[in-house]
Design a protein around this motif. Structure first.
Motif, short mmCIF file in Angstrom:
data_model
loop_
_atom_site.label_atom_id
_atom_site.label_comp_id
_atom_site.label_asym_id
_atom_site.label_seq_id
_atom_site.Cartn_x
_atom_site.Cartn_y
_atom_site.Cartn_z
N SER A 246 -5.99 -3.94 -6.26
CA SER A 246 -7.02 -3.90 -7.30
C SER A 246 -6.93 -2.61 -8.11
CB SER A 246 -8.41 -4.03 -6.67
OG SER A 246 -8.63 -3.00 -5.72
N CYS A 247 -6.46 -1.54 -7.48
CA CYS A 247 -6.28 -0.26 -8.18
C CYS A 247 -4.79 0.05 -8.15
CB CYS A 247 -7.07 0.85 -7.50
SG CYS A 247 -6.89 2.47 -8.30
N GLY A 248 -4.09 -0.37 -9.23
CA GLY A 248 -2.64 -0.31 -9.21
C GLY A 248 -2.04 0.96 -9.75
N ASP A 249 -2.85 1.92 -10.21
CA ASP A 249 -2.32 3.13 -10.83
C ASP A 249 -2.11 4.28 -9.86
OD1 ASP A 249 -2.29 1.91 -13.30
OD2 ASP A 249 -4.32 2.57 -13.83
N HIS A 250 -2.52 4.10 -8.61
CA HIS A 250 -2.40 5.20 -7.66
C HIS A 250 -0.93 5.42 -7.30
CE1 HIS A 250 -3.17 7.86 -4.29
NE2 HIS A 250 -4.43 7.93 -4.68
N PRO A 251 -0.45 6.67 -7.34
CA PRO A 251 0.96 6.93 -7.01
C PRO A 251 1.22 6.80 -5.51
CG PRO A 251 -0.19 8.99 -7.44
CD PRO A 251 -1.15 7.89 -7.78
N VAL A 252 2.40 6.27 -5.20
CA VAL A 252 2.84 6.11 -3.82
C VAL A 252 4.18 6.82 -3.67
CG1 VAL A 252 3.51 4.46 -2.03
CG2 VAL A 252 1.66 3.90 -3.60
N PRO A 253 4.36 7.70 -2.68
CA PRO A 253 5.65 8.36 -2.48
C PRO A 253 6.76 7.34 -2.27
CG PRO A 253 3.95 9.44 -1.18
CD PRO A 253 3.34 8.18 -1.73
N ASP A 254 7.95 7.68 -2.75
CA ASP A 254 9.08 6.76 -2.68
C ASP A 254 9.36 6.27 -1.27
OD1 ASP A 254 9.64 6.50 -5.30
OD2 ASP A 254 11.45 7.72 -5.31
N GLU A 255 9.37 7.21 -0.30
CA GLU A 255 9.74 6.80 1.05
C GLU A 255 8.69 5.85 1.64
OE1 GLU A 255 7.73 10.85 1.32
OE2 GLU A 255 9.26 9.89 0.07
N VAL A 256 7.42 6.01 1.25
CA VAL A 256 6.39 5.09 1.72
C VAL A 256 6.57 3.73 1.06
CG1 VAL A 256 3.90 4.62 1.77
CG2 VAL A 256 4.75 6.94 2.19
N ALA A 257 6.81 3.72 -0.26
CA ALA A 257 7.01 2.45 -0.97
C ALA A 257 8.22 1.71 -0.42
CB ALA A 257 7.19 2.71 -2.47
N ARG A 258 9.32 2.44 -0.19
CA ARG A 258 10.53 1.81 0.33
C ARG A 258 10.32 1.29 1.74
NH1 ARG A 258 13.30 6.01 -1.52
NH2 ARG A 258 13.90 6.82 0.50
N GLY A 259 9.68 2.10 2.58
CA GLY A 259 9.43 1.67 3.94
C GLY A 259 8.51 0.46 3.98
N ALA A 260 7.49 0.44 3.12
CA ALA A 260 6.56 -0.69 3.07
C ALA A 260 7.28 -1.97 2.65
CB ALA A 260 5.41 -0.39 2.10
#
Length: 417
Positions: A246-260
Motif C-alpha cells: 500500500s505504501c510503495g515509495d519506501h526504499p528497500v536495501p538491495d540485498e533485502v530486495a534480492r533476498g526477498a
C-alpha cells in the motif's frame, strides 16, 4: 560468413560471456556487442554475488572520470521501462553521449560514445540474457553472502555518516565567520559565503544520493518479482495472485530486495510442482521498518508442507536477520509469513572488521570457528598450510585479536548477534 555460421558464432560468444566470472562479464559483453554498436567504454549497473554492482570496461579515462552517483541518477531518470535510449553522462567535467539499455529486470547498461545501432532487437535481447544471468547468480548466492552484505551495508552507512558530519562541521566552521562579517572585503566575503553554502548543499545532496544508490523502492522490487514469476508461471495450470504494498515509495536495501525475491520465487516454484495446489497468492507490505511477505496457497497444508516451506526460506531469512513462520488458514492451505528488517544490524568493531575480510579469508574464518586445524583447512580449501597461516595472520590483524582464540570468539560472537 553465412547466416547460420554467424548465428553459431554469436551463440558461442554469448556462452563464453555467461561462463565467465562475474567480474569479467564487462569485457566479454563489450566484445559481444561491438559488431552491432561501436563504443569506447561499457558500464553496467547490476546486482551480483560479490556485492559490487558497478562494473566497466574500455577506455580507462571513462572510469577515472565517472561518478557512480551520476550513473545511478541516469538510471533513476530512465525509469524501469525496458528499451534503448540515447542520453548523456557527466564524465570528467564533460557531457559524453551514451546509449542507455534497461533490461527487463531493471539492470542498466551504458555504452559510451556509441555509434549507430545496426540490430537494436538483438542488442536488447543479448543484454536481457546477460542481466538475467547475473541476477540469477546473485539469487543463487549462499545465504552467508546476504549476511555479509547486511553487515557491509551497516559499515557503509556508518562511514557515510562520519564523512557527512566531518565535512558539514568544516563548512559550518567556514560559514560562521563569513556570516558574522569578519572579512573586510565585502565582495570576497560574499563570494566565499556563496561558495560555502553551495558546497554544503552539494554535500547534503550527495549524501542523499549515496544512501539511495544501493536501494530500490518496495513497489519497484515487487514489480520485478511479478514479472519474473509471471514468466515462470506461464505454463502452470493454476492461478497466481499478487497484492502489492500500500505504501510503495519506501526504499528497500538491495540485498533485502534480492533476498526477498529469491525466497518468494523458490517457495512459489516449489508449490507449482504440487498437483493439489491450484491457487497461490503473493502479498508484500512495508511498515517502514520491515518488509512483510505473505505467501498462501490452497494445498493440503500439514506438517510436511510446513517443514518443506520453512526449509526453503529459513536460511536466507536468517541471513537477513528476519523471522519466518508457518500457519494453516481456513479456505486456504499453507501460509508462510516472512518479516525482514530494513535497517542493517548495528555496526560493532567485529562487524566492521569481518565485513573487511576477503572472500578466501571468510572461508578460512568459517573453518576456523568450526575448530579445524591448519592442516584440515589447507586440505578443505586446496591450499598450503603456509598460505593458511598467512590468511589467519591477516584475520587476527583485521579483527585486532591477539590470539587464535580471541579471533574465534569475535567470529562466534558475530554469528550469534
Amino acid at each position: 560468413m553465412d547466416r547460420a555460421a554467424l548465428s553459431d558464432a554469436l551463440l558461442h560468444q554469448l556462452y563464453e560471456v555467461l561462463a565467465s566470472p562475474l567480474g569479467s562479464i564487462g569485457r566479454g559483453l563489450s566484445e559481444l556487442l561491438t559488431p552491432f554498436v561501436a563504443h569506447s567504454a561499457l558500464v553496467l549497473l547490476t546486482a551480483d554475488v560479490s556485492g559490487g554492482r558497478l562494473q566497466w570496461w574500455g577506455d580507462p579515462t571513462i572510469h577515472q572520470g565517472m561518478s557512480g552517483l551520476a550513473v545511478d541518477r541516469l538510471r533513476s531518470t530512465s525509469g524501469s521501462a525496458e528499451g534503448i535510449r540515447r542520453a548523456f553522462l557527466h564524465i570528467d567535467d564533460a557531457q559524453r553521449p551514451v546509449l542507455q539499455l534497461v533490461a527487463r529486470n531493471g539492470a542498466l547498461l551504458l555504452l559510451v560514445d556509441p555509434g549507430p545501432v545496426s540490430r537494436p532487437r538483438t542488442v536488447t535481447d543479448l543484454w536481457n540474457i546477460v542481466s538475467l544471468h547475473v541476477q540469477e547468480r546473485a539469487d543463487e548466492a549462499a545465504p552467508e553472502y546476504l549476511r555479509h552484505a547486511r553487515s557491509t551495508a551497516g559499515v557503509r552507512l556508518l562511514a557515510l555518516n562520519e564523512i557527512r558530519d566531518e565535512y558539514s562541521a568544516t563548512l559550518e566552521g567556514v560559514l560562521g565567520p563569513l556570516r558574522a562579517g569578519r572579512l573586510s572585503d565585502a565582495s570576497a566575503r560574499e563570494a566565499a559565503l556563496n561558495r560555502s553554502v553551495a558546497g554544503l548543499d552539494r554535500l547534503r545532496a550527495m549524501s542523499g544520493q549515496a544512501r539511495t544508490l544501493a536501494q530500490e523502492t518496495v513497489s519497484v522490487s515487487f514489480a520485478r518479482l511479478k514479472d519474473e514469476l509471471r514468466s515462470a508461471a506461464r505454463y502452470w495450470h493454476g492461478q497466481l495472485e499478487f497484492i502489492g504494498p500500500s505504501c510503495g515509495d519506501h526504499p528497500v536495501p538491495d540485498e533485502v530486495a534480492r533476498g526477498a525475491r529469491a525466497v518468494v520465487q523458490r517457495v512459489i516454484l516449489s508449490r507449482m510442482e504440487c498437483s493439489e495446489v491450484s491457487r497461490m497468492r503473493v502479498q508484500w507490505e512495508c511498515d517502514g521498518t520491515q518488509l512483510l511477505i505473505d505467501l498462501r496457497d490452497d494445498g493440503a497444508g500439514g506438517a510436511a508442507d510446513a517443514e518443506a516451506l520453512l526449509e526453503i526460506a529459513r536460511q536466507r531469512v536468517d541471513a537477513l536477520r528476519g523471522q519466518v513462520s508457518f500457519t494453516e488458514t481456513s479456505g486456504w492451505g499453507a501460509e508462510l509469513s516472512v518479516s525482514l528488517p530494513l535497517d542493517p544490524p548495528p555496526v560493532r568493531p567485529s562487524t566492521a572488521a569481518i565485513a573487511g575480510l576477503r572472500p578466501r579469508e571468510m572461508q578460512v574464518a568459517k573453518l576456523l570457528t568450526a575448530g579445524s586445524r591448519n592442516r584440515t583447512i589447507a586440505h578443505e580449501l586446496g591450499i598450503s598450510e603456509n598460505t593458511v597461516k598467512f590468511h589467519i595472520s591477516r584475520i587476527l590483524r583485521t579483527l585486532n585479536a591477539n590470539s587464535r582464540a580471541e579471533a574465534i570468539a569475535a567470529l562466534l560472537s558475530e554469528q550469534r548477534a
